[in-house]
Design a protein around this motif. Sequence first.
Motif, short mmCIF file in Angstrom:
data_model
loop_
_atom_site.label_atom_id
_atom_site.label_comp_id
_atom_site.label_asym_id
_atom_site.label_seq_id
_atom_site.Cartn_x
_atom_site.Cartn_y
_atom_site.Cartn_z
N THR A 148 6.25 8.97 5.92
CA THR A 148 7.20 9.82 5.19
C THR A 148 8.63 9.27 5.26
N LEU A 184 8.82 6.45 2.86
CA LEU A 184 8.69 7.03 1.52
C LEU A 184 10.03 7.60 1.03
N GLN A 185 10.75 8.29 1.90
CA GLN A 185 12.02 8.91 1.47
C GLN A 185 13.06 7.85 1.11
N THR A 190 12.37 4.79 0.05
CA THR A 190 11.91 4.18 -1.20
C THR A 190 12.22 5.10 -2.38
N VAL A 245 3.30 -1.80 -1.95
CA VAL A 245 3.13 -1.05 -0.70
C VAL A 245 2.01 -1.72 0.09
N ILE A 290 0.22 5.81 -1.61
CA ILE A 290 1.68 5.83 -1.64
C ILE A 290 2.18 5.11 -2.88
N LEU A 334 4.45 6.74 -5.81
CA LEU A 334 5.78 6.23 -6.15
C LEU A 334 5.88 5.97 -7.64
N GLN A 377 7.48 -1.40 0.37
CA GLN A 377 7.33 -0.48 1.49
C GLN A 377 6.14 -0.94 2.31
N GLN A 423 7.96 1.43 7.59
CA GLN A 423 7.66 2.75 8.14
C GLN A 423 7.64 2.64 9.66
#
Lengths: 304, 183
Positions: free
Chosen positions: A56, A59-60, A62, A74, A88, A92, A111, A130
């Motif tokens: 997460t 993800l935020q 990105t 990813v 993911i 996105l 990512q 991550q």
Amino acid sequence: MTIATLTKPWQAFSYGFLDASAKRELRRKMLKAIAVPGCQMPYASREVPMARGWGTGGLQVTLTLLKPSSVVKVIDQGADDSVNAASIRSFLSKVSGAAETWDTLAATLIQSRHRIPEERLRADQVLVLQVPNPEPLRPVEPNMSVARQMHADADYGRLWLILYEQIVRSGRIMQGASYPALVNGRHVMTPSPIPRWDLPKLHMAQHLTFLSAGREKRLYAVPPFTRVEPLVFSDVPYKVEDHAALTCHRSGVAGYFMNEIPQDGGGSVFELSDSHLGIKAIRRRDGEDVALGATWYENGKMPR
Amino acid sequence: MTQLAAVPVPDAFEIRTNATFEALMLALSRPGSAHSLPAPGMAGLAETLLDRECQVFCDDPALAEICAGFGAALVPAARADHLFLSLDTPEGLALLEQAPVGSALYPDAGATVIASARLGAGQRLRLTGPGIETFTDIELGDLAPGLWPLRAARCRYPAGFDLFLICEGRVIGLPRSTTIEVL
């Protein structure tokens, strides 16, 4: 300023999933993270449609950077096709209209969970790692207020003690992933659980790297051309995994980080951990015109 | 799995703020390099970074009104996390001296300072530090001469403020990690 002037017209959906205030908060923290390389910056870490601990944080970051012209790659432990990576990546692209790719050379935004691609990243690419545990001092100091004071004092002696104890117990440094590294000569960071093989790729790199921990609500960055020096003793040099002599059983490529695949009967074979590099190598072997980028490691060695 | 009805399209606000942030991010991660902003001036930066969580100081009343319009609180320079200053005057430098620099314990409490300058003419500076492979030389004008000694005195890494200098539609970033030598 009133609530009425601050209120935006109703929208069914925020572009890139995160709402504008979440993005602004992340932007402010990302700028501070760049300004103090390797220093963990707290952020709010909003809810995203994924359980905390599954990427997460990455993800935020990105989602904040995404735009329709982005090309997103990813990876999960080097693979583009694992469930986590594929989900993911499709999320996105679904929330932003960005293109998806498996190819490191084509991506603008990468990512990654726990690997850095073998092909060299360029200045126009951003890597987002991550991070499950952003605090390198946690094994030696569980109290985060005390750990913060230790970062403020650059009091990192106990991290060397861990490495020393590993040498005493096992004859060598056993730290396989998350190897602590001194960034810009000031802050020690954990580079997320990338293998030792990948850590030298962050040192004086061309690209910008963000490392973000969603569950722990902290992010930090390694700007381009920043010193990232693994903690070592002067008489015990930094050693990467002994993979230089291994050959991928599918593509025949040697000299990169490999996954070990146990076989019936006790033996094992190896395959490239960077799965798309392997795919490209196989295509090239089969006569297709596929471009392989320059890699960090050459013949199993990182040029100095 | 439910599909979104259409490919999401960013609105003008999202396109603008995304591009502005990208310019700021690239400028700060490669100190001294100029990056194009989608719109000239400081209002775009305010729109990209500020909201009700921010405490702002502006020495330009018109810009202060714009910042307040985004919900930011207008506070004295010593309490602001974002400062929009005119650094071509001694008064501007006096305000910069008050800007919070955070501490080794809380480096993120250091302020973001935004000012106008002229790029490519004026005082020659040599930059070294993260984001710069060896060194880079730039020329900056329309800044009061005391700025660089003041910055060196206030930015005791990892404490310090981060500077964005805007010249029409371009921005350069000078994070606290950059060492500036006045040539």
